[in-house]
Design a protein around this motif. Structure first.
Motif, PDB file in Angstrom:
ATOM      1  N   GLY A   1       5.265 -10.509   9.425  1.00  0.00           N
ATOM      2  CA  GLY A   1       5.613 -10.807   8.044  1.00  0.00           C
ATOM      3  C   GLY A   1       6.899 -11.603   7.941  1.00  0.00           C
ATOM      4  N   LEU A   2       6.945 -12.463   6.949  1.00  0.00           N
ATOM      5  CA  LEU A   2       8.131 -13.270   6.670  1.00  0.00           C
ATOM      6  C   LEU A   2       8.841 -12.688   5.462  1.00  0.00           C
ATOM      7  N   VAL A   3      10.120 -12.487   5.587  1.00  0.00           N
ATOM      8  CA  VAL A   3      10.937 -11.970   4.502  1.00  0.00           C
ATOM      9  C   VAL A   3      11.503 -13.157   3.731  1.00  0.00           C
ATOM     10  N   PRO A   4      11.088 -13.341   2.491  1.00  0.00           N
ATOM     11  CA  PRO A   4      11.653 -14.449   1.703  1.00  0.00           C
ATOM     12  C   PRO A   4      13.153 -14.232   1.483  1.00  0.00           C
ATOM     13  N   GLU A   5      13.903 -15.311   1.517  1.00  0.00           N
ATOM     14  CA  GLU A   5      15.356 -15.210   1.379  1.00  0.00           C
ATOM     15  C   GLU A   5      15.765 -14.444   0.131  1.00  0.00           C
TER      16      GLU A   5
ATOM     17  N   SER B   1      24.184  -6.870   5.983  1.00  0.00           N
ATOM     18  CA  SER B   1      22.879  -7.284   6.499  1.00  0.00           C
ATOM     19  C   SER B   1      22.043  -6.088   6.929  1.00  0.00           C
ATOM     20  N   TYR B   2      22.653  -5.093   7.555  1.00  0.00           N
ATOM     21  CA  TYR B   2      21.909  -3.900   7.971  1.00  0.00           C
ATOM     22  C   TYR B   2      21.392  -3.137   6.754  1.00  0.00           C
ATOM     23  N   ARG B   3      22.231  -2.983   5.755  1.00  0.00           N
ATOM     24  CA  ARG B   3      21.830  -2.256   4.555  1.00  0.00           C
ATOM     25  C   ARG B   3      20.732  -3.019   3.803  1.00  0.00           C
ATOM     26  N   ASN B   4      20.828  -4.347   3.754  1.00  0.00           N
ATOM     27  CA  ASN B   4      19.774  -5.140   3.123  1.00  0.00           C
ATOM     28  C   ASN B   4      18.461  -4.983   3.889  1.00  0.00           C
ATOM     29  N   MET B   5      18.547  -4.981   5.219  1.00  0.00           N
ATOM     30  CA  MET B   5      17.352  -4.823   6.043  1.00  0.00           C
ATOM     31  C   MET B   5      16.695  -3.470   5.765  1.00  0.00           C
ATOM     32  N   CYS B   6      17.461  -2.405   5.725  1.00  0.00           N
ATOM     33  CA  CYS B   6      16.902  -1.078   5.443  1.00  0.00           C
ATOM     34  C   CYS B   6      16.280  -1.031   4.057  1.00  0.00           C
TER      35      CYS B   6
ATOM     36  N   SER C   1      12.111  -0.664   3.336  1.00  0.00           N
ATOM     37  CA  SER C   1      11.589   0.489   2.609  1.00  0.00           C
ATOM     38  C   SER C   1      10.512   0.103   1.601  1.00  0.00           C
ATOM     39  N   GLY C   2      10.392  -1.169   1.262  1.00  0.00           N
ATOM     40  CA  GLY C   2       9.389  -1.543   0.276  1.00  0.00           C
ATOM     41  C   GLY C   2       8.506  -2.715   0.665  1.00  0.00           C
ATOM     42  N   HIS C   3       8.539  -3.154   1.918  1.00  0.00           N
ATOM     43  CA  HIS C   3       7.747  -4.322   2.313  1.00  0.00           C
ATOM     44  C   HIS C   3       6.253  -4.015   2.266  1.00  0.00           C
ATOM     45  N   GLU C   4       5.491  -4.958   1.755  1.00  0.00           N
ATOM     46  CA  GLU C   4       4.047  -4.767   1.583  1.00  0.00           C
ATOM     47  C   GLU C   4       3.325  -4.436   2.888  1.00  0.00           C
ATOM     48  N   LEU C   5       3.790  -4.959   4.021  1.00  0.00           N
ATOM     49  CA  LEU C   5       3.131  -4.649   5.293  1.00  0.00           C
ATOM     50  C   LEU C   5       3.380  -3.205   5.734  1.00  0.00           C
ATOM     51  N   LEU C   6       4.390  -2.556   5.165  1.00  0.00           N
ATOM     52  CA  LEU C   6       4.674  -1.158   5.521  1.00  0.00           C
ATOM     53  C   LEU C   6       4.090  -0.164   4.516  1.00  0.00           C
ATOM     54  N   ARG C   7       3.607  -0.632   3.394  1.00  0.00           N
ATOM     55  CA  ARG C   7       3.101   0.269   2.355  1.00  0.00           C
ATOM     56  C   ARG C   7       1.932   1.153   2.801  1.00  0.00           C
ATOM     57  N   PRO C   8       1.052   0.685   3.681  1.00  0.00           N
ATOM     58  CA  PRO C   8      -0.068   1.561   4.080  1.00  0.00           C
ATOM     59  C   PRO C   8       0.355   2.772   4.917  1.00  0.00           C
ATOM     60  N   TYR C   9       1.601   2.798   5.371  1.00  0.00           N
ATOM     61  CA  TYR C   9       2.022   3.836   6.302  1.00  0.00           C
ATOM     62  C   TYR C   9       2.925   4.854   5.636  1.00  0.00           C
ATOM     63  N   LYS C  10       2.644   6.111   5.918  1.00  0.00           N
ATOM     64  CA  LYS C  10       3.511   7.185   5.433  1.00  0.00           C
ATOM     65  C   LYS C  10       4.764   7.273   6.293  1.00  0.00           C
ATOM     66  N   TYR C  11       4.628   6.967   7.579  1.00  0.00           N
ATOM     67  CA  TYR C  11       5.736   7.014   8.529  1.00  0.00           C
ATOM     68  C   TYR C  11       5.761   5.720   9.331  1.00  0.00           C
ATOM     69  N   TYR C  12       6.951   5.322   9.752  1.00  0.00           N
ATOM     70  CA  TYR C  12       7.045   4.235  10.718  1.00  0.00           C
ATOM     71  C   TYR C  12       8.275   4.430  11.578  1.00  0.00           C
TER      72      TYR C  12
ATOM     73  N   VAL D   1       4.268  -3.747  13.288  1.00  0.00           N
ATOM     74  CA  VAL D   1       4.581  -4.634  12.163  1.00  0.00           C
ATOM     75  C   VAL D   1       5.920  -5.294  12.474  1.00  0.00           C
ATOM     76  N   PHE D   2       5.925  -6.598  12.537  1.00  0.00           N
ATOM     77  CA  PHE D   2       7.147  -7.359  12.825  1.00  0.00           C
ATOM     78  C   PHE D   2       7.549  -8.118  11.566  1.00  0.00           C
ATOM     79  N   LEU D   3       8.807  -7.953  11.174  1.00  0.00           N
ATOM     80  CA  LEU D   3       9.339  -8.627   9.995  1.00  0.00           C
ATOM     81  C   LEU D   3      10.558  -9.431  10.398  1.00  0.00           C
ATOM     82  N   ASN D   4      10.695 -10.616   9.811  1.00  0.00           N
ATOM     83  CA  ASN D   4      11.840 -11.464  10.120  1.00  0.00           C
ATOM     84  C   ASN D   4      12.117 -12.384   8.942  1.00  0.00           C
TER      85      ASN D   4
END
Length: 136
Positions: free
Chosen positions: A46-50, A86-91, A95-106, A20-23
């Protein structure tokens, strides 16, 4: 791409876990094509809206800045990237991006990171069978 190639060679080629790639900027078709050539594993982009990337307006930024500075200066507890907004915002965002929701671990793979050794076990399977949690 080098980090993806190394992770594939050292670990994922045996497991086929999805990527899963997010930017915060759209990925180019050329970039996606280069990445897809590295593996047969599924890939999602996935695209991260501003408005999701920046801190919410209701955050008291003066207080937050003081706390970040305090965490950065705390040598006893050594909070990694404590002063980096920026690092803290990224983390927070990951933690809540829809593309990561199906996964228990990443496993977050950073650009420019090198992997020199094969990983002969599956840390995701280990965490699942041992009922482990990392980060919440």
């Amino acid at each position: 791409m080098a980090s993806v190639q190394q992770m594939e060679d050292r670990f994922n080629r045996r497991h086929g876990y999805p990527w899963v790639f997010l930017n915060d900027e759209p990925f180019t078709d050329t970039f996606k094509g280069h990445l897809r050539a590295l593996t047969d594993a599924p890939m999602f982009f996935g695209l991260v809206p501003e408005e999701h990337w920046v801190q919410p307006e209701w955050i008291d930024e003066e207080r937050a800045a003081r706390l970040r500075k305090s965490m950065a200066m705390d040598t006893l507890h050594a909070v990694p990237y404590a002063g980096s907004v920026s690092y803290r915002n990224m983390c927070r965002f990951n933690s809540g991006h829809e593309l990561l929701r199906p996964y228990k671990y990443y496993w977050r793979v950073e650009p420019g990171v090198s992997y020199f050794c094969d990983l002969d076990y599956d840390p995701f399977l280990f965490m699942q069978t041992q009922n482990k949690a990392y980060g919440m």
